[in-house]
Design a protein around this motif. Structure first.
Motif, mmCIF file in Angstrom:
data_model
loop_
_atom_site.group_PDB
_atom_site.id
_atom_site.type_symbol
_atom_site.label_atom_id
_atom_site.label_comp_id
_atom_site.label_asym_id
_atom_site.label_seq_id
_atom_site.Cartn_x
_atom_site.Cartn_y
_atom_site.Cartn_z
ATOM 1 N N HIS A 178 -67.030 -9.711 1.400
ATOM 2 C CA HIS A 178 -68.213 -9.719 2.258
ATOM 3 C C HIS A 178 -69.131 -8.531 1.961
ATOM 4 C CE1 HIS A 178 -65.992 -12.328 5.445
ATOM 5 N NE2 HIS A 178 -66.634 -13.065 4.556
ATOM 6 N N ILE A 179 -68.527 -7.385 1.662
ATOM 7 C CA ILE A 179 -69.311 -6.184 1.350
ATOM 8 C C ILE A 179 -70.106 -6.385 0.069
ATOM 9 C CG2 ILE A 179 -69.172 -3.742 0.719
ATOM 10 C CD1 ILE A 179 -66.679 -3.588 2.550
ATOM 11 N N GLU A 180 -69.451 -6.923 -0.963
ATOM 12 C CA GLU A 180 -70.131 -7.160 -2.240
ATOM 13 C C GLU A 180 -71.228 -8.210 -2.086
ATOM 14 O OE1 GLU A 180 -69.933 -5.533 -5.098
ATOM 15 O OE2 GLU A 180 -68.625 -4.176 -3.988
ATOM 16 N N HIS A 181 -70.959 -9.213 -1.277
ATOM 17 C CA HIS A 181 -71.963 -10.257 -1.041
ATOM 18 C C HIS A 181 -73.184 -9.660 -0.348
ATOM 19 C CE1 HIS A 181 -73.923 -13.598 1.118
ATOM 20 N NE2 HIS A 181 -73.562 -14.317 0.066
ATOM 21 N N ALA A 182 -72.949 -8.751 0.601
ATOM 22 C CA ALA A 182 -74.058 -8.107 1.317
ATOM 23 C C ALA A 182 -74.883 -7.233 0.378
ATOM 24 C CB ALA A 182 -73.516 -7.262 2.470
ATOM 25 N N LEU A 217 -78.775 -7.892 -0.452
ATOM 26 C CA LEU A 217 -79.748 -6.835 -0.185
ATOM 27 C C LEU A 217 -80.570 -6.529 -1.432
ATOM 28 C CD1 LEU A 217 -80.838 -4.721 1.790
ATOM 29 C CD2 LEU A 217 -79.015 -3.180 1.044
ATOM 30 N N LYS A 218 -79.891 -6.425 -2.582
ATOM 31 C CA LYS A 218 -80.591 -6.122 -3.838
ATOM 32 C C LYS A 218 -81.583 -7.231 -4.184
ATOM 33 C CE LYS A 218 -79.797 -5.109 -8.726
ATOM 34 N NZ LYS A 218 -80.788 -6.095 -9.173
ATOM 35 N N GLU A 219 -81.135 -8.478 -4.080
ATOM 36 C CA GLU A 219 -82.001 -9.607 -4.420
ATOM 37 C C GLU A 219 -83.206 -9.677 -3.488
ATOM 38 O OE1 GLU A 219 -79.536 -13.032 -4.278
ATOM 39 O OE2 GLU A 219 -78.458 -12.557 -6.143
ATOM 40 N N SER A 220 -82.978 -9.405 -2.199
ATOM 41 C CA SER A 220 -84.068 -9.452 -1.229
ATOM 42 C C SER A 220 -85.102 -8.371 -1.515
ATOM 43 C CB SER A 220 -83.516 -9.286 0.186
ATOM 44 O OG SER A 220 -84.563 -9.320 1.140
#
Length: 214
Positions: free
Chosen positions: A95-99, A103-106
Motif C-alpha cells: 500500500h505504501i509503494e502504491h501511494a 503521488l508521483k504520477e499525480s
C-alpha cells in the motif's frame, strides 16, 4: 431547527466529515490513513443524516484518499484509523509503494499540464506584447518612461525560480508572488489544482502553482 439542507459537493462533505469525525478526518496537513472498509462505517453512522447521500459520500471519500496530503501520510509504521481515531492494522509495504507511485504520477501530470499552459500563455503574451508596443508608440511619449520602471524593478525577482509541483510539500517555506514582489509564506495544504499557504501575517490564501517561487 437543525439544518438539513443537502451538501452540494465533495468539498462540503469532506469539511462535514472533519467536523463530525475529527479524530479520523483532518482538514490540514498530512491526513491519517483510513481503515479499509471505512465507507461502510460512514454509511452506517450517517444513515439517518439527510444532508449526505451515499453517492456523494463515496465521491468525497475517493477525493480525500487521492489527495496529495493523504498520499503523503501513507508511510511505514503508520496505522489505519477508524472513525473514532482508534488505530488498527499497520500499512503494508504494498500500500505504501502504491501511494508513492500514485503521488508521483499525480504530481508529474499536474506539473506537465501546468507547464503546457504556461508555455501557451507565454506564447500568447509575446504576440500581445508586440501589438501593445505598436499601440504605445503613438500615445504621449512622456508617459513611456514611467511604465519602464516596473520592468527594471522586475529584474530583481529573477533571483527566484518558479516552484515545481513535484517538489512542493506541506510546511515547506515558499514565496508567493503578490503584486510586484514575492511574499514569504508556508505551505499548509497541496491539492491537484492549487496550494493553500499561510503568510507571515497569519492570513491563509489559496494560490495557483505558477504564483509560487523558491
Amino acid at each position: 431547527m437543525e439544518n438539513t439542507e443537502k451538501l452540494k459537493n465533495s468539498k462540503e462533505i469532506v469539511a462535514y466529515l472533519v467536523e463530525k469525525f475529527p479524530a479520523c478526518f483532518i482538514a490540514e496537513g498530512e491526513a491519517k490513513p483510513l481503515k479499509i472498509g471505512i465507507f461502510q462505517d460512514l454509511a452506517e453512522r450517517l444513515a439517518d443524516d439527510d444532508r449526505v447521500s451515499k453517492t456523494m459520500l463515496r465521491s468525497a471519500l475517493r477525493q480525500y484518499t487521492s489527495s496529495w496530503r493523504y498520499l503523503h501520510g501513507l508511510k511505514p509504521g503508520q496505522a489505519r484509523v477508524d472513525l473514532d481515531g482508534n488505530p488498527g492494522d499497520l500499512l503494508t509495504e504494498e500500500h505504501i509503494e502504491h501511494a508513492k507511485q500514485a503521488l508521483k504520477e499525480s504530481k508529474d501530470r499536474v506539473f506537465a499540464n501546468r507547464r503546457n499552459k504556461d508555455d501557451k500563455k507565454e506564447s500568447k503574451g509575446e504576440v500581445k506584447a508586440d501589438a501593445a508596443g505598436k499601440r504605445e508608440e503613438k500615445p504621449k511619449k512622456p508617459r513611456r518612461p514611467a511604465p519602464r520602471k516596473p520592468d527594471a524593478a522586475a529584474a530583481a525577482p529573477k533571483q527566484y525560480r518558479q516552484a515545481q509541483a513535484g517538489e512542493l510539500k506541506v510546511e515547506q517555506a515558499v514565496n508567493v508572488v503578490l503584486g510586484k514582489s514575492p511574499v514569504p509564506a508556508t505551505i499548509k495544504e497541496i491539492t491537484k489544482d492549487d496550494v493553500q499557504v499561510q503568510l507571515q501575517t497569519g492570513m491563509m490564501l489559496r494560490v495557483k502553482f505558477e504564483h509560487l517561487v523558491l
